[in-house]
Design an enzyme around this catalytic site. Sequence first.
Site: not given
Length: 352
Positions: A65, A176, A318-320
């Site tokens: 991330t 991200d 997001g974040e993965g």
Amino acid sequence: MGELLNKTLASIKPLDKEAMRKASARQDTLIKPQGALGRLEEISITLAGIQRKAIPQIKNKAVVTMAGDHGVVAEKVGNYPQEVTPQMVLNFVNGGAAINVIARQIGARVVVVNMGVAGDLPAEIPIVNKLVARGTANIARGPAMSEAQAIQAIESGIEVINSEIDKGLDIVGTGDMGIGNTTPSAAICAVMTGQSVKNVTGRGTGLSDEQLEYKIGVIEKAITLNDPDANNALDVLAKVGGFEIGGIAGVILGAAARGVPVVVDGFISGAAALIAEGLCAQAKDYMLLGHLSVEPGHRIMAEKLGLKPIVTLDLRLGEGTGAAIGIFIAETSAKILAEMATFGEAGVSESE
């Protein structure tokens, strides 16, 4: 381009067709009608080609991330203040974010990387520090970064993934964090797909109709002002991108160079995937698309890359998170190929 980037690009080879042939042949002998497991069969064959093994193996998993801030938030393109970026980084470290929950469930480590957080972070927290600068410049007023910084961002991503592979890694997901990062991602998408800004720009963290129109105008202004070359991915990244986007592109390229499959997350990771594919077309063969985001540009990115999402869950975090779910399904596909009985082993007659 930098030495590490050039070396990495030169190391990306075509998938192993013989391994894929053997994986496909084994799929056809498993105790099921041929093709009955659909995408699970396709994914396992792709994994075989990437890992260069007839029966791919997934044990060691990670989500990388990348965090970075964006100068364009000064244009008021979103609803959250920039202070949220370092706050969320701390949440990742403390294990309280959605990506932490999903990663724990699938048995993956979360690697948090500071690519360009503008705020202060405690020195002692367990993150990887690859700070290029404290946030990009405002793309509505000029380029996001210099070409040298763009190369640094990509090479930092390559260094991160090389380090993780050296520790043991069979598959990686991209993630991200960065307030305002849907704005540069939409700019990258518009430039590299040839679509209008209006078609690729979404509401991000929940913009009103009026705010969305304003955001579209800011992105159009940034593209006109900076005039990125759609045929030069490095130029696009430097002029309208982000440090975390460059870092994710580096992760993709580095993983491809070393035969590790990459599960790409949502809209921001999709922008990075476009940059990576622009630098090396072969890199897209190493990508799996974890999910399809509700951001309208994500579908356009997927079509440009020729990738089909593993799941569609209307995610936009997001974040993965979507990548982590994709990793679980990819691992499942590999286990089916390896562990499911064949007709002969089970003593079951095949159909005529």
